[in-house]
Design a protein around this motif. Structure first.
Motif, PDB file in Angstrom:
ATOM      1  N   ASP A   1     -13.700  -8.695   3.501  1.00  0.00           N
ATOM      2  CA  ASP A   1     -14.995  -8.100   3.824  1.00  0.00           C
ATOM      3  C   ASP A   1     -14.880  -7.340   5.133  1.00  0.00           C
ATOM      4  N   ILE A   2     -15.405  -6.105   5.101  1.00  0.00           N
ATOM      5  CA  ILE A   2     -15.386  -5.303   6.330  1.00  0.00           C
ATOM      6  C   ILE A   2     -16.504  -5.797   7.221  1.00  0.00           C
ATOM      7  N   ASP A   3     -16.183  -6.245   8.381  1.00  0.00           N
ATOM      8  CA  ASP A   3     -17.270  -6.573   9.295  1.00  0.00           C
ATOM      9  C   ASP A   3     -17.040  -5.912  10.633  1.00  0.00           C
ATOM     10  N   PHE A   4     -18.019  -5.989  11.437  1.00  0.00           N
ATOM     11  CA  PHE A   4     -18.041  -5.291  12.717  1.00  0.00           C
ATOM     12  C   PHE A   4     -16.760  -5.545  13.517  1.00  0.00           C
ATOM     13  N   ASP A   5     -16.325  -6.806  13.508  1.00  0.00           N
ATOM     14  CA  ASP A   5     -15.202  -7.180  14.363  1.00  0.00           C
ATOM     15  C   ASP A   5     -13.888  -6.485  14.047  1.00  0.00           C
ATOM     16  N   ASN A   6     -13.517  -6.463  12.756  1.00  0.00           N
ATOM     17  CA  ASN A   6     -12.205  -5.859  12.524  1.00  0.00           C
ATOM     18  C   ASN A   6     -12.218  -4.344  12.693  1.00  0.00           C
ATOM     19  N   VAL A   7     -13.398  -3.724  12.489  1.00  0.00           N
ATOM     20  CA  VAL A   7     -13.473  -2.284  12.752  1.00  0.00           C
ATOM     21  C   VAL A   7     -13.398  -2.048  14.254  1.00  0.00           C
ATOM     22  N   VAL A   8     -14.125  -2.899  14.991  1.00  0.00           N
ATOM     23  CA  VAL A   8     -14.151  -2.789  16.450  1.00  0.00           C
ATOM     24  C   VAL A   8     -12.750  -2.877  17.048  1.00  0.00           C
ATOM     25  N   THR A   9     -11.996  -3.884  16.591  1.00  0.00           N
ATOM     26  CA  THR A   9     -10.658  -4.088  17.138  1.00  0.00           C
ATOM     27  C   THR A   9      -9.817  -2.832  16.997  1.00  0.00           C
ATOM     28  N   ARG A  10      -9.908  -2.232  15.801  1.00  0.00           N
ATOM     29  CA  ARG A  10      -9.111  -1.032  15.576  1.00  0.00           C
ATOM     30  C   ARG A  10      -9.587   0.133  16.423  1.00  0.00           C
ATOM     31  N   LEU A  11     -10.891   0.383  16.410  1.00  0.00           N
ATOM     32  CA  LEU A  11     -11.394   1.574  17.096  1.00  0.00           C
ATOM     33  C   LEU A  11     -11.357   1.483  18.616  1.00  0.00           C
ATOM     34  N   ALA A  12     -11.128   0.295  19.157  1.00  0.00           N
ATOM     35  CA  ALA A  12     -11.026   0.186  20.613  1.00  0.00           C
ATOM     36  C   ALA A  12      -9.666   0.690  21.088  1.00  0.00           C
ATOM     37  N   ASP A  13      -8.695   0.669  20.181  1.00  0.00           N
ATOM     38  CA  ASP A  13      -7.334   1.091  20.512  1.00  0.00           C
ATOM     39  C   ASP A  13      -7.230   2.617  20.540  1.00  0.00           C
ATOM     40  N   PRO A  14      -6.805   3.203  21.663  1.00  0.00           N
ATOM     41  CA  PRO A  14      -6.757   4.678  21.759  1.00  0.00           C
ATOM     42  C   PRO A  14      -5.847   5.326  20.726  1.00  0.00           C
ATOM     43  N   ALA A  15      -4.783   4.649  20.315  1.00  0.00           N
ATOM     44  CA  ALA A  15      -3.900   5.215  19.290  1.00  0.00           C
ATOM     45  C   ALA A  15      -4.646   5.365  17.972  1.00  0.00           C
ATOM     46  N   TRP A  16      -5.422   4.336  17.611  1.00  0.00           N
ATOM     47  CA  TRP A  16      -6.219   4.410  16.378  1.00  0.00           C
ATOM     48  C   TRP A  16      -7.315   5.455  16.506  1.00  0.00           C
ATOM     49  N   LYS A  17      -7.873   5.568  17.716  1.00  0.00           N
ATOM     50  CA  LYS A  17      -8.898   6.599  17.942  1.00  0.00           C
ATOM     51  C   LYS A  17      -8.344   7.962  17.576  1.00  0.00           C
ATOM     52  N   LEU A  18      -7.142   8.239  18.086  1.00  0.00           N
ATOM     53  CA  LEU A  18      -6.515   9.532  17.816  1.00  0.00           C
ATOM     54  C   LEU A  18      -6.261   9.689  16.325  1.00  0.00           C
ATOM     55  N   PHE A  19      -5.730   8.618  15.730  1.00  0.00           N
ATOM     56  CA  PHE A  19      -5.449   8.650  14.288  1.00  0.00           C
ATOM     57  C   PHE A  19      -6.693   9.005  13.498  1.00  0.00           C
ATOM     58  N   TYR A  20      -7.791   8.288  13.777  1.00  0.00           N
ATOM     59  CA  TYR A  20      -9.001   8.528  12.990  1.00  0.00           C
ATOM     60  C   TYR A  20      -9.634   9.872  13.289  1.00  0.00           C
TER      61      TYR A  20
END
Lengths: 239, 113, 129
Positions: free
Chosen positions: B31-50
């Motif tokens: 289940d997608i919940d706030f936490d696992n999305v948050v963890t990813r999007l806080a990382d600048p590398a993932w920010k760039l990726f997305y």
């Protein structure tokens, strides 16, 4: 075998909407669609109008739509074209105004063809020997030279429905043929003409044309190669 | 030609990025919940990726719509209007998406008690 | 006099339907993408709104939609790769073989990718060793 053939009777001088007419007839097993039409015209209704000439898939005159598929009437077995119960609906080629019954005005087809400069313009002056075309050029052309201009490919193409200015498979095959002719000097001009919003970029590799072509030409292959050629030349600044 | 070419270039890159995204976000299924999305999007590398993923996906999608529009419109002025509309749509949705991607840390700071 | 031909376009050909699948799936995904961006944007509104949205999307109807998007992506991507391969490697003559290959790859991908989602939809869980 017994067939039930329907043709929409129409005339550009007559009423707006075509009127379906159906005949029942018996033909030999190996009869072509053209054989059936000749039988209909000869023995059932002399006013039925269609074009035909060589009866051997070389003149390209007898193109039409049979049960929704664009075909060459002289080269198509009636048994294969007909649906279950021997029902065969014959209609004129798509996208062109009907003159009468199965005869259409192919001006648009020829306009597209003429637009791509479909002739060889050799270098000026008389050559010492004959103008030579290289074997590798002939190979690259594929079967483009064998096009009989029947118009089946354009009628089968779904893009021609939405874009009446689309050059179409036949014109693009011809363009590919001439672009690969080493004797011609107007290559760049031709590529520039072809490289338009209504050129090979409109093709979506549907392959209807390749499936329909009675001469076994693959226009999709020619168009894909043409795209590759134009892209390479534009990106390298040669065009 | 440009539209045709860029559609293919974006397709190839998107394919690779899609696999990566699927591996990181959706497999094994949970289940997608706030936490696992948050963890990813806080990382600048993932920010760039997305950010790149979003821009390319939007381009490929709207360029595709442009292809369809090009099949059906012949009049030059209509084509220009549709092109303008597509660019505006792209800009708006890119902005919406980038806002989430870029601004995320402060939102997290606000959202967490 | 378009009416003389009862079917305005030649759809009784295999290539037409493959193209239609690619086009329809592409348009569907494009629309979904725009929707998706709006939804994820709800994140900016904070945890409660997001979780509310995620609850909505846990419903069977939405899970089915999710499955549809996955299948659409697979179909679109596989056919897109087929077209690109034909263009890059001059494979137009191998069209039929490539269609079979595409159908197989797409089938496998849908089975692999869709089954977990389908199970999830049906309320079952896939327990991996």
């Amino acid at each position: 075998m017994r067939l039930r053939i329907t043709v929409p009777r129409a005339s550009r001088d007559g009423p707006e909407r075509p009127v379906d007419q159906t005949w029942e007839l018996d033909v030999p097993e190996g009869a072509t669609v053209l054989d059936c039409l000749e039988e209909l015209k000869g023995r059932h209704d002399g006013t039925l109008t269609f074009r035909a000439s060589c009866r051997s898939a070389i003149c390209g005159t007898c193109a039409m739509v049979a049960n929704g598929r664009s075909i060459l009437a002289c080269r198509t077995q009636a048994r294969q074209a007909a649906a279950r119960g021997g029902r065969l609906r014959l209609e004129p080629l798509r996208y062109h105004p009907v003159i009468r019954d199965l005869v259409v005005d192919l001006a648009a087809y020829w306009r597209h063809y003429a637009a791509i400069v479909p002739w060889v313009t050799p270098a000026p002056g008389s050559p010492e020997r004959e103008h030579r075309i290289l074997p590798r050029d002939v190979e690259r052309m594929g079967l483009a030279e064998t096009c009989i201009h029947c118009g089946v490919c354009l009628s089968a193409c779904p893009i021609a429905l939405s874009d009446p200015d689309y050059l179409g498979p036949a014109a693009l095959v011809a363009a590919w043929r001439f672009v690969n002719d080493s004797r011609d000097t107007r290559r760049r001009e031709r590529l520039r003409i072809v490289d338009s919003a209504h050129g090979p970029w409109r093709c979506h590799t549907v392959f209807n044309c390749a499936e329909a072509c009675p001469k076994g030409i693959d226009p999709t292959q020619a168009i894909v190669r043409l795209r590759g050629l134009i892209a390479r030349e534009r990106l390298s600044g040669r065009l | 030609m440009t539209s045709w070419l860029l559609q293919r270039v974006s397709a190839v890159i998107l394919l690779g990025m899609l696999f990566w995204h699927l591996a990181a976000a959706h497999f094994p299924p949970r289940d997608i919940d706030f936490d696992n999305v948050v963890t990813r999007l806080a990382d600048p590398a993932w920010k760039l990726f997305y950010a790149v993923f979003l821009a390319l996906a939007l381009f490929h999608a709207l360029n595709g719509v442009w292809q369809v529009a090009g099949d059906w419109t012949v009049v030059q002025s209509h084509r220009r209007s549709i092109m303008a509309l597509l660019w505006v749509t792209g800009a708006v949705f890119l902005a919406l998406g980038l806002q989430v991607i870029v601004v995320f840390d402060s939102v997290v700071a606000v959202a967490r008690p | 006099m378009l009416r003389a031909v009862s079917e305005r376009v030649e759809w009784r050909r295999l290539g037409f339907w493959v193209w239609m699948l690619r086009r329809v799936s592409g348009l569907g995904i494009a629309f979904y993408l725009l929707l998706h961006i709006v939804v994820i944007h709800q994140l900016v509104a904070g945890r409660a709104t997001f979780d509310q949205a995620m609850d909505l999307f846990a419903s069977p109807a939405f899970r089915l939609g999710e499955l549809a998007v996955v299948v659409a992506c697979i179909v679109h991507a596989v056919d897109g790769v087929r077209v690109m391969a034909i263009e890059a490697f001059d494979l137009a003559r191998a069209e039929r073989r490539m269609l079979w290959l595409s159908a197989t790859v797409a089938g496998v991908a849908v089975a692999l990718g869709g089954t977990p989602l389908l199970l999830h939809l049906l309320g079952l869980r896939l327990v991996l060793p």
